[in-house]
Motif scaffolding. Sequence first.
Motif, PDB file in Angstrom:
ATOM      1  N   VAL A  77       0.950  -1.365   0.050  1.00 14.98           N
ATOM      2  CA  VAL A  77       0.050  -0.140  -0.097  1.00 14.98           C
ATOM      3  C   VAL A  77       0.738   1.181  -0.020  1.00 14.98           C
ATOM      4  CG1 VAL A  77      -2.022  -1.194   1.124  1.00 14.98           C
ATOM      5  CG2 VAL A  77      -0.235   0.046   2.636  1.00 14.98           C
ATOM      6  N   ALA A  78       2.191   1.071   0.377  1.00 13.76           N
ATOM      7  CA  ALA A  78       2.994   2.316   0.414  1.00 13.76           C
ATOM      8  C   ALA A  78       3.358   2.838  -0.961  1.00 13.76           C
ATOM      9  CB  ALA A  78       4.226   2.199   1.273  1.00 13.76           C
ATOM     10  N   VAL A  79       3.219   1.900  -1.865  1.00 12.95           N
ATOM     11  CA  VAL A  79       3.549   2.403  -3.137  1.00 12.95           C
ATOM     12  C   VAL A  79       2.392   2.891  -4.083  1.00 12.95           C
ATOM     13  CG1 VAL A  79       5.209   0.410  -3.431  1.00 12.95           C
ATOM     14  CG2 VAL A  79       2.871  -0.130  -4.214  1.00 12.95           C
ATOM     15  N   SER A  80       1.397   3.323  -3.134  1.00 13.85           N
ATOM     16  CA  SER A  80       0.248   4.080  -3.684  1.00 13.85           C
ATOM     17  C   SER A  80       0.534   5.401  -3.437  1.00 13.85           C
ATOM     18  CB  SER A  80      -1.146   3.763  -2.922  1.00 13.85           C
ATOM     19  OG  SER A  80      -0.865   4.177  -1.630  1.00 13.85           O
ATOM     20  N   GLY A  81       1.515   5.744  -2.778  1.00 16.67           N
ATOM     21  CA  GLY A  81       1.822   7.242  -2.327  1.00 16.67           C
ATOM     22  C   GLY A  81       1.017   7.818  -1.154  1.00 16.67           C
ATOM     23  N   LEU A  82       0.127   7.148  -0.548  1.00 12.53           N
ATOM     24  CA  LEU A  82      -0.501   7.245   0.665  1.00 12.53           C
ATOM     25  C   LEU A  82       0.236   6.340   1.850  1.00 12.53           C
ATOM     26  CD1 LEU A  82      -4.222   6.560  -0.348  1.00 12.53           C
ATOM     27  CD2 LEU A  82      -2.900   9.079  -0.366  1.00 12.53           C
ATOM     28  N   PRO A  83       0.397   7.136   2.977  1.00 10.88           N
ATOM     29  CA  PRO A  83       1.148   6.595   4.167  1.00 10.88           C
ATOM     30  C   PRO A  83       0.169   5.323   4.854  1.00 10.88           C
ATOM     31  CG  PRO A  83       1.046   8.863   4.238  1.00 10.88           C
ATOM     32  CD  PRO A  83       0.114   8.652   3.003  1.00 10.88           C
ATOM     33  N   PRO A  84       0.775   4.116   4.685  1.00 10.24           N
ATOM     34  CA  PRO A  84      -0.060   3.080   5.482  1.00 10.24           C
ATOM     35  C   PRO A  84      -0.391   3.689   6.802  1.00 10.24           C
ATOM     36  CG  PRO A  84       2.210   2.283   4.662  1.00 10.24           C
ATOM     37  CD  PRO A  84       2.193   3.738   4.453  1.00 10.24           C
ATOM     38  N   SER A  85      -1.800   3.189   7.127  1.00 11.57           N
ATOM     39  CA  SER A  85      -2.486   3.808   8.266  1.00 11.57           C
ATOM     40  C   SER A  85      -3.036   2.713   8.993  1.00 11.57           C
ATOM     41  CB  SER A  85      -3.466   4.822   7.941  1.00 11.57           C
ATOM     42  OG  SER A  85      -4.400   3.944   6.901  1.00 11.57           O
ATOM     43  N   HIS A  86      -3.580   1.476   8.660  1.00 12.24           N
ATOM     44  CA  HIS A  86      -4.370   0.500   9.295  1.00 12.24           C
ATOM     45  C   HIS A  86      -3.998  -0.777   8.973  1.00 12.24           C
ATOM     46  CE1 HIS A  86      -6.880   4.069   9.095  1.00 12.24           C
ATOM     47  NE2 HIS A  86      -7.445   3.844  10.302  1.00 12.24           N
ATOM     48  N   LEU A  87      -4.090  -1.848  10.059  1.00 11.78           N
ATOM     49  CA  LEU A  87      -3.717  -3.137   9.570  1.00 11.78           C
ATOM     50  C   LEU A  87      -4.712  -4.207  10.338  1.00 11.78           C
ATOM     51  CD1 LEU A  87      -1.219  -4.994   8.749  1.00 11.78           C
ATOM     52  CD2 LEU A  87      -0.585  -4.970  11.149  1.00 11.78           C
ATOM     53  N   ALA A  88      -5.045  -5.243   9.481  1.00 13.10           N
ATOM     54  CA  ALA A  88      -5.785  -6.221  10.197  1.00 13.10           C
ATOM     55  C   ALA A  88      -5.115  -7.394   9.847  1.00 13.10           C
ATOM     56  CB  ALA A  88      -7.066  -6.517   9.407  1.00 13.10           C
ATOM     57  N   ILE A  89      -4.790  -8.575  10.862  1.00  8.83           N
ATOM     58  CA  ILE A  89      -3.858  -9.301  10.722  1.00  8.83           C
ATOM     59  C   ILE A  89      -4.365 -10.705  11.515  1.00  8.83           C
ATOM     60  CG2 ILE A  89      -2.555  -8.603  12.879  1.00  8.83           C
ATOM     61  CD1 ILE A  89      -0.158  -9.559  11.394  1.00  8.83           C
ATOM     62  N   GLU A 107       5.875  -7.719  19.638  1.00  6.13           N
ATOM     63  CA  GLU A 107       6.626  -6.516  19.804  1.00  6.13           C
ATOM     64  C   GLU A 107       7.259  -5.943  18.512  1.00  6.13           C
ATOM     65  OE1 GLU A 107       8.002  -3.616  22.339  1.00  6.13           O
ATOM     66  OE2 GLU A 107       6.640  -5.156  22.721  1.00  6.13           O
ATOM     67  N   GLY A 108       7.819  -6.756  17.806  1.00 11.37           N
ATOM     68  CA  GLY A 108       8.327  -6.221  16.410  1.00 11.37           C
ATOM     69  C   GLY A 108       7.440  -5.651  15.733  1.00 11.37           C
ATOM     70  N   ILE A 109       6.230  -6.234  15.533  1.00 14.14           N
ATOM     71  CA  ILE A 109       5.092  -5.748  14.722  1.00 14.14           C
ATOM     72  C   ILE A 109       4.714  -4.410  15.351  1.00 14.14           C
ATOM     73  CG2 ILE A 109       2.834  -5.851  14.065  1.00 14.14           C
ATOM     74  CD1 ILE A 109       3.601  -8.932  13.430  1.00 14.14           C
ATOM     75  N   HIS A 110       4.469  -4.355  16.589  1.00 14.38           N
ATOM     76  CA  HIS A 110       3.896  -3.210  17.578  1.00 14.38           C
ATOM     77  C   HIS A 110       5.164  -2.099  17.371  1.00 14.38           C
ATOM     78  CE1 HIS A 110       2.963  -0.262  20.511  1.00 14.38           C
ATOM     79  NE2 HIS A 110       4.010  -0.554  21.263  1.00 14.38           N
ATOM     80  N   ARG A 111       6.310  -2.268  17.339  1.00 15.81           N
ATOM     81  CA  ARG A 111       7.182  -1.061  17.246  1.00 15.81           C
ATOM     82  C   ARG A 111       7.377  -0.559  15.868  1.00 15.81           C
ATOM     83  NH1 ARG A 111      11.199  -0.642  21.375  1.00 15.81           N
ATOM     84  NH2 ARG A 111      11.407  -2.205  22.918  1.00 15.81           N
ATOM     85  N   GLU A 112       7.300  -1.504  14.633  1.00 17.80           N
ATOM     86  CA  GLU A 112       7.249  -0.931  13.438  1.00 17.80           C
ATOM     87  C   GLU A 112       6.012  -0.189  13.244  1.00 17.80           C
ATOM     88  OE1 GLU A 112       9.573  -0.938   9.649  1.00 17.80           O
ATOM     89  OE2 GLU A 112       9.741  -0.411  11.870  1.00 17.80           O
ATOM     90  N   ALA A 113       4.911  -0.659  13.655  1.00 20.36           N
ATOM     91  CA  ALA A 113       3.610  -0.214  13.243  1.00 20.36           C
ATOM     92  C   ALA A 113       3.399   1.187  14.109  1.00 20.36           C
ATOM     93  CB  ALA A 113       2.650  -0.940  13.677  1.00 20.36           C
ATOM     94  N   SER A 114       3.922   1.354  15.243  1.00 17.88           N
ATOM     95  CA  SER A 114       3.955   2.497  15.876  1.00 17.88           C
ATOM     96  C   SER A 114       4.855   3.619  15.281  1.00 17.88           C
ATOM     97  CB  SER A 114       4.525   2.326  17.404  1.00 17.88           C
ATOM     98  OG  SER A 114       3.474   1.440  18.160  1.00 17.88           O
ATOM     99  N   ASP A 115       5.983   3.010  15.062  1.00 21.23           N
ATOM    100  CA  ASP A 115       7.046   4.191  14.056  1.00 21.23           C
ATOM    101  C   ASP A 115       6.280   4.650  12.854  1.00 21.23           C
ATOM    102  OD1 ASP A 115       9.543   5.419  14.349  1.00 21.23           O
ATOM    103  OD2 ASP A 115       9.976   4.349  12.367  1.00 21.23           O
ATOM    104  N   LEU A 116       5.664   3.844  12.241  1.00 21.39           N
ATOM    105  CA  LEU A 116       5.031   4.134  10.867  1.00 21.39           C
ATOM    106  C   LEU A 116       3.711   4.951  10.944  1.00 21.39           C
ATOM    107  CD1 LEU A 116       6.272   1.052   8.768  1.00 21.39           C
ATOM    108  CD2 LEU A 116       7.222   3.489   8.642  1.00 21.39           C
ATOM    109  N   GLY A 117       2.961   5.001  12.091  1.00 22.80           N
ATOM    110  CA  GLY A 117       1.889   5.529  12.274  1.00 22.80           C
ATOM    111  C   GLY A 117       0.764   4.591  11.973  1.00 22.80           C
ATOM    112  N   VAL A 118       0.811   3.293  12.080  1.00 21.52           N
ATOM    113  CA  VAL A 118       0.020   2.262  11.566  1.00 21.52           C
ATOM    114  C   VAL A 118      -0.695   1.728  12.790  1.00 21.52           C
ATOM    115  CG1 VAL A 118      -0.309   0.086  10.539  1.00 21.52           C
ATOM    116  CG2 VAL A 118       1.296   1.641   9.498  1.00 21.52           C
ATOM    117  N   LEU A 142      -4.236  -1.349   5.026  1.00 21.66           N
ATOM    118  CA  LEU A 142      -4.879   0.116   4.473  1.00 21.66           C
ATOM    119  C   LEU A 142      -4.118   1.271   4.278  1.00 21.66           C
ATOM    120  CD1 LEU A 142      -6.886  -1.917   5.801  1.00 21.66           C
ATOM    121  CD2 LEU A 142      -8.681  -0.339   4.839  1.00 21.66           C
ATOM    122  N   ALA A 143      -4.058   2.202   3.673  1.00 21.48           N
ATOM    123  CA  ALA A 143      -3.777   3.502   3.439  1.00 21.48           C
ATOM    124  C   ALA A 143      -4.789   4.482   3.091  1.00 21.48           C
ATOM    125  CB  ALA A 143      -2.505   3.552   2.797  1.00 21.48           C
ATOM    126  N   VAL A 144      -5.160   5.405   4.142  1.00 20.81           N
ATOM    127  CA  VAL A 144      -6.321   6.345   3.720  1.00 20.81           C
ATOM    128  C   VAL A 144      -5.687   7.804   3.655  1.00 20.81           C
ATOM    129  CG1 VAL A 144      -8.332   7.166   4.671  1.00 20.81           C
ATOM    130  CG2 VAL A 144      -7.754   4.685   5.274  1.00 20.81           C
TER     131      VAL A 144
END
Length: 333
Positions: A77-89, A107-118, A142-144
């Motif tokens: 989704v990052a290649v859409s030019g919109l910042p990734p924002s939401h994740l369902a996993i 913890e690895g997922i949380h840290r990276e998601a937090s840093d990217l605003g996801v 998702l990127a909104v």
Amino acid sequence: MPDLGKIDREFFETHVRPRLGADRDDVRLGPTPGVDFGLLDIGDRAVAIATDPVSILPALGFERAGKFALDVVLADVAVSGLPPSHLAISFSLPPSMTDEAFAAVWEGIHREASDLGVSVVTGHTARYEGCSFPWVGGATALAVGDAADVIRPDGARPGDDVVVTNGPAVETTGLLTTLFPEQIDLDAETLATAQARLDEASCVRDAMTAAAAGPVTAMHDATEGGLHGAFVEMATSAGVGFDIERDRIPMRPGVEATCDALGIDPWTATASGSLVLTVAPGGTEAVLSALEDRETPAARVGKVVEGEGVSVDGARIEAPSVDAAWAAYSDLS
């Protein structure tokens, strides 16, 4: 369809495209071969959406494996030019995976998601018989953002410059040398250099940087099929040709040595973390400068031209039928 890897275009066109459920007016871009994301119109907002397997590789260390898995999911989704924002996993874990191991992955997922605003908005986690590493689930990113900010994957236009970051086989090199260090005939210094490529196998921040810097007309993460596959997919989806000069493409340290040792073609091997971008000529220098500020190797490697197909150093190339890394991974496993 191939025995390994993604389905081919013929299978998709025969069995998938004619059966996509209900037609809805808010679907601006649906499933398309070689296109990283789908696109929904929600009023004046756009939602880029993509689903991928979740691959957890214990040999990386569970926290690092979680970060790596998330970066792969968010790239589409990052290649859409919109910042990734939401994740369902969703996780379907092997019974042997301990609570402590999963906590480290999370913890690895949380840290990276937090840093990217996801933000993680929903999911499912369970252990099931029959599940095994590395394929332990799936995720939807998702990127909104504003509809006007979307960079369409089929947006390449004649006259655009083609830009490549990082170069061929970055993920293949970093991953295989990290997972199988004792089975690859490399000296210690070269092996360590090759293993460092794994830290470059993420393109989310580079995609955001490029989108903000200049008029990018299309972006694609060079995953299965490597750079050759990415060139063909982008050109085909846009109905244009690419004219590429190979010696202009960055080549990261350790890549050639690793691919030679494994007997694989770096140009058709998975290169997640390497972006292929098309940029309106007036913005190319700004994009290259912004990527340089991030210390990301990038270069103008060719032009988008009228016609169809991809030419590398004057010779026509086709999409690889199978990723060059698959056989090496199978042999080493």
